[in-house]
Design an enzyme around this catalytic site. Structure first.
Site, PDB file in Angstrom:
ATOM      1  N   GLU A 113       0.829  -1.205   0.000  1.00  0.00           N
ATOM      2  CA  GLU A 113       0.000   0.000   0.000  1.00  0.00           C
ATOM      3  C   GLU A 113       0.865   1.257   0.000  1.00  0.00           C
ATOM      4  O   GLU A 113       0.373   2.352  -0.207  1.00  0.00           O
ATOM      5  CB  GLU A 113      -0.922   0.013   1.218  1.00  0.00           C
ATOM      6  CG  GLU A 113      -1.963  -1.085   1.195  1.00  0.00           C
ATOM      7  CD  GLU A 113      -2.843  -1.042  -0.055  1.00  0.00           C
ATOM      8  OE1 GLU A 113      -3.574  -0.057  -0.220  1.00  0.00           O
ATOM      9  OE2 GLU A 113      -2.771  -1.985  -0.862  1.00  0.00           O
ATOM     10  N   ASP A 164      18.483   9.534 -30.616  1.00  0.00           N
ATOM     11  CA  ASP A 164      17.368   8.934 -29.869  1.00  0.00           C
ATOM     12  C   ASP A 164      16.157   9.828 -29.872  1.00  0.00           C
ATOM     13  O   ASP A 164      16.294  11.049 -29.793  1.00  0.00           O
ATOM     14  CB  ASP A 164      17.724   8.827 -28.370  1.00  0.00           C
ATOM     15  CG  ASP A 164      18.486   7.589 -28.044  1.00  0.00           C
ATOM     16  OD1 ASP A 164      18.625   6.742 -28.920  1.00  0.00           O
ATOM     17  OD2 ASP A 164      18.939   7.497 -26.895  1.00  0.00           O
TER      18      ASP A 164
END
Ligand code: ADE
Length: 243
Positions: A113, A164
């Site tokens: 959690e 890139d």
């Protein structure tokens, strides 16, 4: 550079670290990666690292005292401490470049959690890899580590990442290899003719076009030169004509 990863699931990192470019970068000592088990910093004999949340509710929360102990045992004054979390700032290539210049980073993988909120007092930055929720931070840590490792000197061959997507501020142009004619779908002639200036122009045009069509937001901060400005005008005109 050294990358340390703090996790409850060390085994998830084995294939990542033992494959292809990442494996070679580590073997060639271009980067050092250490995966550390958070559980070893537990204080009790059952090696618990989490407890129930104050105020009730489902799930368990990772304890601040254990995480603080793990951080303190693994950092120096040079270490940048990151926590993977869907609440963090969204990761991008700019952040990858910035982190790739650090001497040492410690990535803490979030889980269950979540962490006791007070862990944030000992963390430099929370990082999310996108607007979706993973079962844990391990995949996010691998994404961050991978993007940083490939930017280290000599990991890729020279010039490999200059074009890139995102490095230039534009998405990457299309690439082709043999066969020249696949089921009637041919490679653009310009790439076959060997005229380097024409190829450069074609690639720049295609980069601008795909960025304009798919990620116009990237162009908002892009610094255009005169050639690029003209190309973008052409792209806009052609797009209007085709729609
Ligand atoms: N943990 C769970 N989801 C995540 C995300 N999107 N980015 C980083 N860490 C996460």
């Amino acid at each position: 550079m050294k990358i340390k990863i703090l996790t409850l699931f060390k085994e998830m990192f084995i294939p990542f670290l033992e494959t292809s470019i990442i494996k070679r970068a580590i073997l060639n000592r271009l980067v050092e990666v250490e995966v550390i088990d958070l559980r070893q910093y537990s204080f009790d004999k059952h090696h618990h690292v989490d407890d129930t949340p104050y105020g009730g509710g489902k799930g368990m929360v990772i304890k601040v005292d254990i995480v603080k102990e793990a951080i303190d045992s693994n950092i120096s004054s040079k270490t940048k401490v990151l926590l993977t979390s869907p609440r963090g700032k969204t990761y991008d290539q700019k952040k990858a470049i910035e982190l790739s210049n650090e001497e040492e980073i410690l990535i803490i993988c979030g889980h269950y959690e979540g962490f006791d909120e007070r862990v944030l007092n000992y963390v430099d930055e929370e990082i999310s890899i996108g607007d979706y929720v993973l079962t844990g931070g391990e995949l996010a840590a691998m994404v961050i580590a991978d993007s940083i490792i490939r930017l280290q000197k000599n990991v890729l061959s020279e010039g490999s990442y200059e074009d890139d997507s995102f490095q230039t501020g534009l998405l990457e142009y299309p690439q082709f290899t043999r066969p020249y004619d696949f089921l009637g779908n041919k490679v653009p002639d310009v790439l076959v003719n060997g005229n380097h200036e024409e190829i450069r122009k074609y690639r720049l045009y295609e980069s601008l076009k795909i960025t304009y069509l798919r990620r116009p937001d990237l162009l908002l901060n892009y610094k255009f030169n005169d050639e690029e400005k003209k190309m973008l005008e052409r792209i806009k005109k052609e797009t209007l004509q085709n729609n």
